[in-house]
Motif scaffolding. Structure first.
Motif, short mmCIF file in Angstrom:
data_model
loop_
_atom_site.label_atom_id
_atom_site.label_comp_id
_atom_site.label_asym_id
_atom_site.label_seq_id
_atom_site.Cartn_x
_atom_site.Cartn_y
_atom_site.Cartn_z
N PRO A 1 0.97 -1.32 -0.24
CA PRO A 1 -0.48 -0.43 0.09
C PRO A 1 0.57 1.01 -0.34
N GLY A 2 0.67 2.43 -0.78
CA GLY A 2 1.02 3.44 -0.89
C GLY A 2 2.94 3.20 -2.14
N ARG A 3 2.62 2.13 -2.41
CA ARG A 3 3.89 2.02 -3.02
C ARG A 3 3.82 1.27 -4.60
N GLY A 4 2.42 1.13 -5.23
CA GLY A 4 1.78 0.98 -6.57
C GLY A 4 1.03 -0.51 -6.33
N PHE A 5 0.80 -0.58 -4.92
CA PHE A 5 -0.54 -0.99 -5.07
C PHE A 5 -1.72 -0.49 -5.72
N ALA A 6 -2.59 0.52 -5.25
CA ALA A 6 -3.14 1.37 -5.97
C ALA A 6 -3.22 1.60 -7.27
N PHE A 7 -2.29 1.56 -8.11
CA PHE A 7 -2.16 2.37 -9.32
C PHE A 7 -2.49 0.99 -10.06
N SER A 8 -1.80 -0.24 -9.37
CA SER A 8 -2.04 -1.66 -10.54
C SER A 8 -3.57 -2.32 -10.01
N ILE A 9 -4.06 -1.65 -9.30
CA ILE A 9 -5.14 -2.26 -9.09
C ILE A 9 -6.31 -1.68 -10.33
N GLY A 10 -5.67 0.00 -10.35
CA GLY A 10 -7.03 0.59 -11.05
C GLY A 10 -6.05 0.80 -12.43
N MET A 11 -5.27 -0.28 -12.88
CA MET A 11 -4.45 -0.33 -13.85
C MET A 11 -5.65 -1.75 -14.65
N ILE A 12 -5.97 -3.03 -13.42
CA ILE A 12 -6.77 -3.25 -13.99
C ILE A 12 -8.17 -3.23 -14.04
N TRP A 13 -8.67 -1.71 -13.77
CA TRP A 13 -10.48 -1.70 -14.24
C TRP A 13 -10.21 -0.75 -15.22
N SER A 14 -8.68 -0.06 -15.58
CA SER A 14 -8.76 0.84 -16.76
C SER A 14 -8.70 -1.05 -18.18
N VAL A 15 -8.52 -1.68 -18.13
CA VAL A 15 -8.80 -2.55 -18.54
C VAL A 15 -9.40 -3.27 -19.51
N ALA A 16 -10.19 -3.14 -17.57
CA ALA A 16 -11.85 -4.26 -17.43
C ALA A 16 -12.64 -2.93 -17.98
#
Length: 562
Positions: free
Chosen positions: A179-194
């Protein structure tokens, strides 16, 4: 066994701070010796480069691309499927509700499996289920076969993979990113592609059907995309194994070296039922916000047709607009959360946007207001996924139970989707097919989730001793150590030791003690878990009533709530 699991077994003894730190130091020393014995020169391996981290994000996101591509197909092709397969609207509603009903129970079991065997291996299994189901569904419509029972069978098989594939993805990212080191960005990318996949699938379904002469082509194209996602999942397993043998990767859920081992003692009922009070409030919020936002997808096409008085293709394009905005915004939202926190604030913002959208749709019937309502709805879709996934991981005491905790939330959301869509279908039937009265249900959901998130925001900013886990999720990630010291009253670590590994471990222990429900309040988790089970049972009962009522409205559960 991870550090939090050790805490579970020793917490009852309530050791003194000095003894606790000594035990932690000894435990860390033992882990280091074991690591050297197992891996030889593992400690000399380089850290994982950024390029490989991006590869992990890319492959993981593509694992569910086919899943989301096909999510909107059945809903978009409703009229065509009914006419070609000679079924009524009630049978069609049953078809698309299968996914949600199956996953009300299956999500929790698969969440336990994901925590035990890891995200990569379960991604392959779940993607394979979806591919098999997609192929069966396409076969049911090929060469004018038009078998409705076979279509249902395919939908059930695909539902096994659909419901928890995103949970497996989240578990992968929770291993590689803190958390605070890329986790939220990676989740954002999942939902961008989804959202990109769902937009393309939903908006092109009727165009492909019209130009190629059969809706089977839309289903077969979806099957090919699902095969591509399965190949990506297989590639992810190979890449994960390669990176573990080549680089030193720290598992961010337990602080140990990521070795891909099967987790033991994953199912611990006492630990599950001592989840933080904040977690159960988030589940209550998701029952209304997630279910409301996600289930509105199922009527968006027909609602836009009624308001704009246009055909299915125009309605599909307009209703798919809400998917485009999250494609560009969710990754940047993830970056913001990683850098500045404010997870609870985003929950409140998403609820407020959802409420605004439903108010506009309910009380205004002009085209400009309709367009504005869909813009607010699109913004609500942007803000919903990443903060919720992030905050669940942040408020639970032990991150090793992340997939299980997320599965509990998702199971209740699935049930809530069945409830609202079945009830709205009955209202629509009583209104001679009009959706205007059914919007009242979504408006009620929006009001409730706004009230819950508003309370949570106040608790995390003004009443922070009441819900310390919410406070830790709200603050800037760099300020968490200071907030821990403020909340538990044990004081801050000295500057000389603040970067020491043992000091970092001590902070994790103190954060765990703040989040976990102690023995005197453990009954709250039992009550909330019982309420969650009750919501699932009510959903099954409501669905049965819908069948008995002969509900055949166009309001159907055609989406996967996260």
């Amino acid at each position: 066994m991870g550090p939090m699991a050790k805490i579970n077994s020793s917490k009852a003894a309530s050791p003194a701070p000095s003894d606790e730190k000594a035990n932690l130091t000894q435990s860390k020393s033992d882990k280091w010796v074991a690591s050297v014995a197992e891996g030889g020169n593992a400690g000399q391996r380089p850290k994982l480069p950024l390029a490989w981290r991006l590869c992990i994000i890319g492959l993981t996101c593509l694992c569910s691309f086919g899943n989301h591509w096909s999510n909107g197909l059945i809903v978009s092709l409703k009229t065509t499927i009914i006419s070609h397969m000679h079924i009524n609207n009630s049978q069609f509603a049953t078809l698309v509700a299968v996914t949600n009903l199956v996953n009300t129970c299956l999500s929790i079991l698969l969440g336990l499996a994901i925590d035990k065997w890891g995200g990569p291996s379960l991604s392959v299994i779940l993607a394979a289920f979806h591919f098999a189901g997609a192929a069966v569904m396409a076969g049911s419509a090929t060469n004018s076969f038009n078998s409705f029972p076979l279509l249902v069978v395919g939908k059930v098989i695909a539902a096994v993979g659909d419901g928890s594939l995103d949970n497996a993805q989240h578990r992968i990212f929770s291993t590689y990113f803190a958390p605070g080191r890329g986790f939220a960005f990676s989740i954002g990318m999942i939902w961008s592609v989804a959202n990109l996949g769902q937009f393309v699938g939903q908006s092109t379904a009727n165009i492909i059907t019209r130009n190629l002469g059969s809706f089977a082509w839309s289903l077969w194209i979806s099957t090919v995309i699902s095969l591509f996602s399965l190949i990506c999942a297989l590639g992810l397993v190979v890449l994960d194994k390669f990176l573990r043998t080549r680089y030193h990767i720290t598992d961010q859920t337990n602080g140990e070296r990521h070795q891909g081992k099967v987790q033991r003692n994953v199912f611990n009922l006492s630990a599950i039922c001592r989840l933080s009070g904040t977690f159960w409030i988030i589940v209550a919020f998701a029952v209304f916000e997630n279910a409301g936002v996600q289930s509105f997808v199922s009527i968006s096409t027909q609602f836009s047709q009624q308001r704009l008085k246009k055909g299915a293709i125009v309605g599909g394009w307009v209703s798919s607009f809400y998917l485009l905005l999250p494609v560009g915004l969710t990754p940047f939202l993830g970056i913001w959360i990683d850098a500045f926190g404010h997870r609870v604030s985003f929950l409140f913002i998403s609820a407020l946007l959802f409420l605004t959208s439903m108010l506009l749709l309910k009380f205004s019937h002009t085209v400009p207001t309709f367009v504005a309502a869909y813009v607010f709805y699109a913004l609500a879709q942007c803000v919903t996924p990443a903060p919720q996934v992030e905050i669940v991981r942040n408020v639970i005491p032990d991150p090793q139970y992340f997939a299980t905790a997320f599965a509990i939330k998702k199971s209740v959301v699935q049930a809530s989707i069945v409830i609202i869509t079945t009830a709205a279908g009955k209202i629509q039937d009583n209104s001679h097919g009009s959706l205007n009265n059914a919007i009242t249900l979504w408006l009620a959901y929006a009001f409730v989730c706004t009230a819950i998130s508003g309370f949570l925001l106040l608790a995390s900013t003004s009443w922070w001793p009441l819900l310390p886990a919410a406070r830790l999720a709200q603050v800037n990630p760099r300020q968490v150590p200071r907030e821990i010291a403020k909340l538990d009253g044990l004081g801050a670590l000295s500057e000389a030791t603040s970067n020491d590994d043992d000091a970092s471990q001590s902070l994790k222990v103190r954060a765990y003690n703040l989040k976990v429900l102690d023995g005197r309040r453990a009954w709250l988790s039992w009550v909330m878990f019982g309420v969650s089970v009750g919501v699932v049972l009510v959903a099954w009962a409501i669905f049965g009533l819908g069948v008995a009522w002969g509900v055949h409205g166009s309001v159907i559960a055609g989406t996967i709530g996260e």
